[in-house]
Design an enzyme around this catalytic site. Structure first.
Site, PDB file in Angstrom:
ATOM      1  N   GLU A  16       0.861  -1.196   0.000  1.00 27.16           N
ATOM      2  CA  GLU A  16       0.000   0.000   0.000  1.00 27.16           C
ATOM      3  C   GLU A  16       0.892   1.238   0.000  1.00 27.16           C
ATOM      4  OE1 GLU A  16      -3.661   0.205   2.398  1.00 27.16           O
ATOM      5  OE2 GLU A  16      -2.829   2.051   3.219  1.00 27.16           O
ATOM      6  N   HIS A 145     -14.011  -2.856  13.900  1.00 26.77           N
ATOM      7  CA  HIS A 145     -13.793  -1.436  13.593  1.00 26.77           C
ATOM      8  C   HIS A 145     -13.886  -0.646  14.892  1.00 26.77           C
ATOM      9  CE1 HIS A 145     -15.039   2.628  12.136  1.00 26.77           C
ATOM     10  NE2 HIS A 145     -14.148   2.365  11.204  1.00 26.77           N
TER      11      HIS A 145
HETATM   12  P1  FAD Z   1     -17.925   0.293   6.739  1.00 27.02           P
HETATM   13  O1  FAD Z   1     -17.732  -1.091   6.251  1.00 27.02           O
HETATM   14  O2  FAD Z   1     -19.086   1.068   6.213  1.00 27.02           O
HETATM   15  O3  FAD Z   1     -17.998   0.226   8.345  1.00 27.02           O
HETATM   16  C1  FAD Z   1     -17.943   1.408   9.111  1.00 27.02           C
HETATM   17  C2  FAD Z   1     -18.585   1.187  10.467  1.00 27.02           C
HETATM   18  O4  FAD Z   1     -19.999   1.044  10.308  1.00 27.02           O
HETATM   19  C3  FAD Z   1     -18.126  -0.076  11.197  1.00 27.02           C
HETATM   20  O5  FAD Z   1     -18.111   0.211  12.577  1.00 27.02           O
HETATM   21  C4  FAD Z   1     -19.215  -1.094  10.873  1.00 27.02           C
HETATM   22  O6  FAD Z   1     -19.307  -2.062  11.916  1.00 27.02           O
HETATM   23  C5  FAD Z   1     -20.445  -0.209  10.836  1.00 27.02           C
HETATM   24  N1  FAD Z   1     -21.496  -0.665   9.906  1.00 27.02           N
HETATM   25  C6  FAD Z   1     -21.335  -1.174   8.665  1.00 27.02           C
HETATM   26  N2  FAD Z   1     -22.550  -1.431   8.113  1.00 27.02           N
HETATM   27  C7  FAD Z   1     -23.475  -1.063   9.035  1.00 27.02           C
HETATM   28  C8  FAD Z   1     -24.926  -1.081   9.048  1.00 27.02           C
HETATM   29  N3  FAD Z   1     -25.637  -1.530   8.011  1.00 27.02           N
HETATM   30  N4  FAD Z   1     -25.558  -0.608  10.175  1.00 27.02           N
HETATM   31  C9  FAD Z   1     -24.834  -0.144  11.241  1.00 27.02           C
HETATM   32  N5  FAD Z   1     -23.481  -0.109  11.286  1.00 27.02           N
HETATM   33  C10 FAD Z   1     -22.815  -0.573  10.182  1.00 27.02           C
HETATM   34  N6  FAD Z   1      -9.677   5.658   4.742  1.00 27.02           N
HETATM   35  C11 FAD Z   1      -9.484   6.655   3.822  1.00 27.02           C
HETATM   36  O7  FAD Z   1      -9.976   7.774   4.012  1.00 27.02           O
HETATM   37  N7  FAD Z   1      -8.762   6.432   2.674  1.00 27.02           N
HETATM   38  C12 FAD Z   1      -8.202   5.227   2.390  1.00 27.02           C
HETATM   39  O8  FAD Z   1      -7.559   5.058   1.365  1.00 27.02           O
HETATM   40  C13 FAD Z   1      -8.368   4.160   3.347  1.00 27.02           C
HETATM   41  N8  FAD Z   1      -7.854   2.931   3.118  1.00 27.02           N
HETATM   42  C14 FAD Z   1      -8.073   1.910   4.010  1.00 27.02           C
HETATM   43  C15 FAD Z   1      -7.573   0.634   3.729  1.00 27.02           C
HETATM   44  C16 FAD Z   1      -7.774  -0.410   4.629  1.00 27.02           C
HETATM   45  C17 FAD Z   1      -7.216  -1.766   4.309  1.00 27.02           C
HETATM   46  C18 FAD Z   1      -8.497  -0.184   5.833  1.00 27.02           C
HETATM   47  C19 FAD Z   1      -8.704  -1.304   6.810  1.00 27.02           C
HETATM   48  C20 FAD Z   1      -9.007   1.073   6.116  1.00 27.02           C
HETATM   49  C21 FAD Z   1      -8.819   2.139   5.219  1.00 27.02           C
HETATM   50  N9  FAD Z   1      -9.337   3.412   5.442  1.00 27.02           N
HETATM   51  C22 FAD Z   1      -9.133   4.428   4.527  1.00 27.02           C
HETATM   52  C23 FAD Z   1     -10.038   3.712   6.705  1.00 27.02           C
HETATM   53  C24 FAD Z   1     -11.571   3.534   6.573  1.00 27.02           C
HETATM   54  O9  FAD Z   1     -12.091   4.487   5.662  1.00 27.02           O
HETATM   55  C25 FAD Z   1     -12.168   3.747   7.976  1.00 27.02           C
HETATM   56  O10 FAD Z   1     -11.777   2.717   8.835  1.00 27.02           O
HETATM   57  C26 FAD Z   1     -13.677   3.962   8.020  1.00 27.02           C
HETATM   58  O11 FAD Z   1     -14.032   4.480   9.298  1.00 27.02           O
HETATM   59  C27 FAD Z   1     -14.492   2.695   7.793  1.00 27.02           C
HETATM   60  O12 FAD Z   1     -14.477   2.340   6.494  1.00 27.02           O
HETATM   61  P2  FAD Z   1     -15.148   0.952   6.019  1.00 27.02           P
HETATM   62  O13 FAD Z   1     -15.090   0.940   4.547  1.00 27.02           O
HETATM   63  O14 FAD Z   1     -14.585  -0.184   6.761  1.00 27.02           O
HETATM   64  O15 FAD Z   1     -16.671   1.217   6.498  1.00 27.02           O
END
Ligand code: FAD
Length: 280
Positions: A16, A145
């Site tokens: 990454e 998370h």
């Molecule tokens: P989600 O999968 O939407 O989850 C977010 C939260 O919501 C979690 O607590 C989950 O339990 C909860 N949730 C999910 N669905 C529901 C539902 N239906 N109802 C209620 N709660 C729910 N950030 C950046 O800004 N740029 C990047 O390039 C970046 N790269 C990343 C790469 C990796 C490998 C990782 C692990 C993280 C990265 N992040 C990045 C950070 C990420 O954007 C944050 O961790 C963000 O807060 C959560 O993103 P997510 O896509 O996991 O969200």
């Protein structure tokens, strides 16, 4: 090539990187990319920032340079929390226009002042990408998370991301492999069947580690705390110990049959190189 195809053929080791900050151009990363290419990664992912650090434009540009100039498969990260459907369509069209076939679909962090948009969660973005000719990956969190109510609930939402079309997951960093193995067990029980690649970040300094654990809630094993204290004022030895720790972690994961290793390189080829020497 779609990353889902790479997972079918082998256990990929991927890197990454992040785009240069501020006014710096993508050109400033040429030497970094040349050094990373020599390590022969299976793909390189490029982070996306919609949070105002001004590099979101450069994600597509850098992912394109990785793929089209350096000949390494690339993946563009894409967050949705600050975007509407048209904004996402526009970025996806730029991604496809550069021939990039892989997107890591993320929600992004909620920060004060975020306005409500068309997307609440990464699953909503994954759904929008369903009809696009791209391979979609998503994030997962071995310790849950940082805002989730429980790991089990988080895994339920992970399964929803798979059901909407995510074809692999990249994990948040973790320092204890046992945590990752437990997580894999739980995901299997919950019906997650797509590959999960293990995110590894070597520690470089006490401040970097404390920033990371504050941001993502990863737990610290006593061995890490011991290393951090021992080399607190010796940057070079700490970096060496950090690379050694991460190399051992990666080697153990491979021995135990993980689907892949994703190294958070922090744009420092010497870190990736130290770990690659050990695991390849
Ligand atoms: P989600 O999968 O939407 O989850 C977010 C939260 O919501 C979690 O607590 C989950 O339990 C909860 N949730 C999910 N669905 C529901 C539902 N239906 N109802 C209620 N709660 C729910 N950030 C950046 O800004 N740029 C990047 O390039 C970046 N790269 C990343 C790469 C990796 C490998 C990782 C692990 C993280 C990265 N992040 C990045 C950070 C990420 O954007 C944050 O961790 C963000 O807060 C959560 O993103 P997510 O896509 O996991 O969200």
């Amino acid at each position: 090539m779609k990353i889902s195809e790479i997972f079918k053929a082998k256990t990929p080791v991927s890197f990454e990187i992040f785009p240069p900050k501020g006014d710096l151009s993508v050109e400033t990363l040429r030497d970094t990319l040349s050094s990373l290419k020599m390590l022969n990664p299976d793909f390189i992912s490029v982070t996306y920032s919609a949070g105002g650090t001004g590099n979101s434009e450069k994600t597509v540009e850098l992912a394109s340079v990785v793929k089209n100039e350096f000949g390494i498969e690339s993946m563009a990260h894409l967050t949705c929390i600050n975007s509407d459907r048209n904004g996402v369509r526009e970025v996806v069209s730029r991604i496809k226009g550069q021939g990039i076939e892989n997107i890591l679909a993320l929600r992004g962090d909620i920060i004060e002042g975020n306005k409500p948009t068309d997307f609440n969660y990464a699953a909503d973005l994954i759904e929008q990408l369903r009809n696009e000719p791209v391979c979609v990956g998503a994030a997962c969190y071995p310790e849950g998370h940082v805002t989730c109510e429980s790991v089990e609930k988080d895994i339920e939402y992970l399964k929803a991301k798979q059901d909407k079309g995510a074809s692999f997951f990249v994990s948040q960093l973790f320092f204890e492999n046992r945590v990752f193995y437990d997580f894999l067990e739980k995901t299997k029980k919950a019906g997650v069947t797509v590959p999960i690649t293990a995110g590894i970040m070597p520690m470089l300094s006490k401040s970097q580690v404390s920033r990371m654990i504050f941001m993502c809630g990863a737990s610290l094993p006593s061995e890490i705390i011991r290393i951090l204290n021992k080399y607190e004022n010796d940057e070079i030895s700490l970096k060496k110990a950090g690379i050694e720790y991460a190399s051992n972690q990666a080697a153990d994961l491979i021995k135990n049959g993980v689907d892949g290793i994703h190294l958070y390189t922090m744009n420092k080829p010497e870190i990736a190189s130290g770990i690659m020497e050990r695991i390849r």
